[in-house]
Write a protein that holds these residues in place. Structure first.
Motif, PDB file in Angstrom:
ATOM      1  N   UNK A 136      37.442  44.772  32.798  1.00 42.66           N
ATOM      2  CA  UNK A 136      37.545  43.960  34.011  1.00 42.66           C
ATOM      3  C   UNK A 136      36.627  42.762  33.865  1.00 42.66           C
ATOM      4  N   UNK A 137      37.218  41.577  33.947  1.00 45.80           N
ATOM      5  CA  UNK A 137      36.451  40.339  33.896  1.00 45.80           C
ATOM      6  C   UNK A 137      36.140  39.897  35.349  1.00 45.80           C
ATOM      7  N   UNK A 138      34.882  39.532  35.587  1.00 46.46           N
ATOM      8  CA  UNK A 138      34.483  39.005  36.896  1.00 46.46           C
ATOM      9  C   UNK A 138      34.627  37.491  36.853  1.00 46.46           C
ATOM     10  N   UNK A 139      35.452  36.955  37.706  1.00 43.35           N
ATOM     11  CA  UNK A 139      35.713  35.511  37.705  1.00 43.35           C
ATOM     12  C   UNK A 139      35.243  34.894  39.019  1.00 43.35           C
ATOM     13  N   UNK A 140      34.928  33.643  38.958  1.00 41.68           N
ATOM     14  CA  UNK A 140      34.574  32.906  40.170  1.00 41.68           C
ATOM     15  C   UNK A 140      35.812  32.677  41.045  1.00 41.68           C
ATOM     16  N   UNK A 141      35.563  32.062  42.218  1.00 42.17           N
ATOM     17  CA  UNK A 141      36.676  31.880  43.158  1.00 42.17           C
ATOM     18  C   UNK A 141      36.498  30.557  43.878  1.00 42.17           C
ATOM     19  N   UNK A 142      37.601  29.956  44.158  1.00 41.14           N
ATOM     20  CA  UNK A 142      37.565  28.707  44.942  1.00 41.14           C
ATOM     21  C   UNK A 142      37.476  28.979  46.431  1.00 41.14           C
ATOM     22  N   UNK A 155      43.462  45.120  30.472  1.00 39.40           N
ATOM     23  CA  UNK A 155      42.563  44.055  30.897  1.00 39.40           C
ATOM     24  C   UNK A 155      42.972  43.579  32.301  1.00 39.40           C
ATOM     25  N   UNK A 156      41.958  43.221  33.068  1.00 39.94           N
ATOM     26  CA  UNK A 156      42.198  42.687  34.404  1.00 39.94           C
ATOM     27  C   UNK A 156      41.030  41.796  34.825  1.00 39.94           C
ATOM     28  N   UNK A 157      41.191  41.134  35.909  1.00 40.90           N
ATOM     29  CA  UNK A 157      40.116  40.254  36.415  1.00 40.90           C
ATOM     30  C   UNK A 157      39.975  40.468  37.929  1.00 40.90           C
ATOM     31  N   UNK A 158      38.713  40.377  38.406  1.00 43.50           N
ATOM     32  CA  UNK A 158      38.418  40.514  39.834  1.00 43.50           C
ATOM     33  C   UNK A 158      37.696  39.245  40.294  1.00 43.50           C
ATOM     34  N   UNK A 159      38.108  38.714  41.457  1.00 47.54           N
ATOM     35  CA  UNK A 159      37.549  37.458  41.960  1.00 47.54           C
ATOM     36  C   UNK A 159      36.372  37.739  42.905  1.00 47.54           C
ATOM     37  N   UNK A 160      35.406  36.888  42.842  1.00 47.50           N
ATOM     38  CA  UNK A 160      34.295  36.979  43.795  1.00 47.50           C
ATOM     39  C   UNK A 160      34.812  36.839  45.231  1.00 47.50           C
ATOM     40  N   UNK A 161      34.204  37.612  46.125  1.00 48.98           N
ATOM     41  CA  UNK A 161      34.593  37.534  47.526  1.00 48.98           C
ATOM     42  C   UNK A 161      35.652  38.521  47.922  1.00 48.98           C
TER      43      UNK A 161
END
Length: 772
Positions: A183-189, A90-96
């Motif tokens: 892969x989870x797509x996550x928001x970003x600050x 499992x992993x996550x990718x940030x927007x941008x």
């Protein structure tokens, strides 16, 4: 050899250029051969694991038929395939996130020997994946170009990726394993912060935090870029942005700051975000005038409220705020009295007349105007106001009559008779009468308004002994009020005093002409003069050193004393002095030039000695004697001199005269041969006057045979007769015949001793360029 899954190391086949090889001794088909490698096709059983197997490799169709033998030795390789650390990852990718920046890593292991290719793992690309990519060596997962641009958690928040790991560096016969990555797509600050508005000249202390950004993914470092002074803005490791010095809105009213996020290795993680900093105005500028001093004019009769000038100050503070509102104030007036002459509008800066009238005020005032903003910041300028005189009063003379003034008649032009002034600041003067011949002129001093009466012509007591002048004073423009009266005119009386003056001659120079040889005593000119005082005049000559002329003492008649010869002197210059009969110190003079006119009183004469010259016989082409002549008369009578042979057939047959110029001619033989002898050539020289004067000449000419060098080879015969005109007198006396013969013989002998070769062109052909 122990049981294993994979490739065995092998030795190269021999010979290496065989294209097909066969294996002998492998009845169970455990091994295979490919090019230079021998490898296992399936795991050996327990029995084979303890054996040393020997196989023969035979080339197909080999000429020698020799077999190559490999000896395969058991290795320590296990029979396991490579495997991932987890069945699912499992992993996550940030927007941008930018393409190529890894956001996770998959890990796999292989229990084979790490120092061999058995444990050299590779990760082939993710099948049918256009948004993600995997590093084949280290297993790092990152976004592709499409992935970085289209990733959207609202459209798809989770992705499952099939990944693979192979040993043997990913070769075709390698063992492999697969796994699934979620892969989870996550928001970003990571986003542009809100604009910041800062007041200029903040008191501090500095640095002051003004905003903050945060990359919510992996570890990141931040930096700032933009058009601002170095270190004016900085950012901390935590993404806090600081202001490090006061801002000046008048220098720069806003800043656009780019915030860059990078990995520790310097690679940019995401696109920069922007921070806009706006600078608020503080009332820190004083209003200023565009110039330090102004000049303006106000008319003397200007009424209350007349606007004379508008002054405007500028404030560099924000025009959208009240900081730029300016108030005007008149603080100083010089001279101070009378007060309340001017005022300035508090809001507009318009300067106007405050008094009812400007009459009787000073000619100039200096005002100090202050411009002040709401905070009390101020500056000032000066305004110079000139009060312009208006023609509201007629000029007035201090007295009605001036004089009488006495001036000698010999006073120099430019002499000042008197100076008067009319009581007005701006006035024109004019002589109304008494100056019809412009004997006097007016000179006005504009600084003092004084007028001087100046002599502009020479006075003459005998012609005019008294002048009564009427002088008027007028303004250059029409009177605004009032009118001109008797006080604006004045009378000036002037008497001319008589002075004994010297004689005056009618001409400053006389040109007189007299024919030469004129009979003495003839009047050639009369010098005219008069005395203003009617005194007698006495005449005398000066400069006539040879006393060729005389002048009548009282008549002024100029006469010749003796006959004049133009050839001796063609011009005489003298001075005639006229002296006052009562005062010898008073005199006048004039120059007299007497030109002597030419008369044809001289005959032309032959010039030069020709006794030593000769002509060759037979005739030499272009050989000639150059004969020169002279006439003492002027060009009018002398002019061109003409040579002509005597009218005798023999003479004209034997000789020829050819003119060269006005005074020279060539004498040459006219026939090819003439017997050697001394000949007398008779010819006449005449001038160009009418009637002409002439001279007859018998010229002895020697003719002799010449050698090739042009020298006479023998003496010529003696001349019988008269060689020259002068010898004719001797011939008549009978004494010079012998002398003439002897001279001829001497000349001939001298010619033999000093030969002269004539040129091919002409002997003495070139004219004599001399003045005779």
């Amino acid at each position: 050899m122990a049981s294993s899954h994979g490739i065995f190391p092998s030795s190269p086949a021999s010979p290496p250029n065989y294209s097909e090889l066969l294996i002998r001794g492998d009845d169970e088909g455990i091994f295979g051969v490919d090019a230079a490698f021998l490898y296992a096709l399936k795991p050996p059983g327990p029995r084979e694991a303890a054996l040393l197997l020997s196989t023969d490799v035979v080339p197909c169709g080999g000429a020698s038929g020799r077999a190559s033998r490999w000896r395969c030795v058991s290795s320590t390789r296990t029979t396991t395939s490579p495997s991932f650390t987890g069945v699912s990852m499992r992993g996550s990718v940030q927007l941008g996130l930018l393409k190529g920046i890894p956001f996770m890593r998959v890990e796999a292991s292989d229990r084979d020997d790490r120092n061999t290719a058995h444990a050299d793992l590779r990760h082939p690309r993710i099948p049918a994946a256009h948004m993600f990519s995997i590093d084949t060596i280290n297993g790092e997962v990152s976004l592709t170009e499409d992935g970085a641009s289209t990733l959207d958690p609202e459209m798809c928040g989770r992705y499952k990726l099939l990944v693979m790991v192979k040993d043997m560096a990913g070769k075709a016969n390698a063992f492999f394993s697969t796994g699934t990555v979620t892969v989870e797509v996550t928001g970003n600050t990571w986003a542009s912060p809100d604009p910041v508005r800062l007041q200029e000249n903040l008191p501090g202390p500095y640095p002051i935090p003004i905003s903050q950004v945060k990359w919510s993914g992996s570890q990141a470092e931040y930096s700032l870029e933009g058009e601002f002074p170095e270190m004016l803005f900085t950012i901390s490791l935590d993404g806090v942005i600081y202001l490090n010095a006061p801002l000046d809105r008048e220098t720069q009213d806003q800043f656009q700051i780019s915030i860059v996020v990078e990995r520790p290795d310097g690679r940019e993680i995401a696109k920069p975000v922007e921070l806009r900093v706006m600078v608020g105005d503080a009332n820190d500028n004083r209003p200023t005038f565009p110039q330090a001093q102004y000049h303006t004019v106000v008319k003397e009769l200007a009424h209350r409220g007349t606007e004379i000038l508008t002054v405007q100050a500028a404030d560099n503070d924000d025009p959208k705020t009240d900081n730029v509102r300016i108030f005007y104030r008149l603080v100083v007036q010089i001279p101070e009295t009378p007060r309340a002459l001017f005022r300035v509008d508090r809001d507009s800066g318009v300067i106007s007349v405050q008094a009812d009238s400007m009459e009787g005020t000073a000619p100039q005032y200096t005002l100090t105007i202050t411009a002040e903003d709401a905070k009390g910041l101020n500056s000032s300028c000066t305004v110079v106001v000139t009060v312009q005189d208006e023609n509201n009063n007629a000029p007035v003379f201090s007295q009605h009559e001036y004089g009488p003034y006495h001036i000698p008649e010999d006073a120099a032009v430019g002499t000042t008779v008197t100076a008067v002034v009319a009581g007005d600041a701006d006035v024109n003067y004019r002589l109304e009468s008494g100056n019809e011949e412009d004997v006097f002129a007016l000179a006005i001093d504009r600084h003092t308004n004084e007028v001087s009466l100046v002599l502009s012509k020479v006075l003459d007591f005998e012609r005019e002994s008294e002048y009564i002048l009427v002088l008027s004073a007028r303004n250059p423009v029409a009177l605004v009020r009032g009118r001109y009266g008797p006080a604006s005119t004045a009378t000036v009386s002037i008497y001319v005093d008589d002075v004994n003056e010297g004689p005056i001659l009618s001409q400053s120079h006389y040109d007189v002409t007299v024919r030469e040889g004129e009979e003495p005593g003839r009047v050639i000119a009369t010098i005219r003069g008069h005395d203003p005082d009617s005194h007698p005049i006495r005449y005398s000559l000066r400069g006539d050193t040879k006393r060729y002329f005389s002048i009548g003492k009282y008549s002024g008649e100029l006469k010749t004393v003796q006959a004049l010869d133009r050839e001796e002197n063609s011009t005489y210059t003298m001075e005639v002095i006229a002296v006052d009969g009562r005062n010898a110190n008073l005199s006048a003079s004039t120059l007299v030039t007497v030109q002597i006119l030419d008369v044809n009183d001289n005959s032309p004469v032959l010039v030069g000695d020709y006794s030593w010259k000769y002509l060759c016989t037979p005739r030499w082409e272009e050989q000639a004697l150059v004969l020169a002549s002279r006439d003492s008369d002027g060009p009018q009578h002398g002019g061109r001199l003409n040579f002509s042979l005597r009218s005798d057939a023999t003479v004209r047959r034997n000789w020829k005269l050819t003119p060269i110029n006005d005074t020279h001619t060539n004498l040459s033989l006219n026939i090819p041969y003439l017997a050697p002898e001394v000949y007398t050539v008779p010819f006449t020289i005449s001038d160009s006057s009418s009637p002409p004067r002439s001279t007859f000449i018998n010229l002895p000419v020697t003719v002799c045979p010449c050698n090739v060098r042009g020298n006479c080879k023998m003496a010529a015969k003696q001349l019988q007769g008269m060689p020259t005109i002068q010898s004719a007198v001797g011939i008549l006396l009978g004494t010079f015949a012998v002398i003439g013969t002897i001279l001829v013989v001497i000349f001939v002998r001298l010619s033999y001793q000093n030969p002269k070769r004539p040129s091919k062109t002409s002997q003495e052909r070139v004219p004599l360029n001399i003045s005779l």
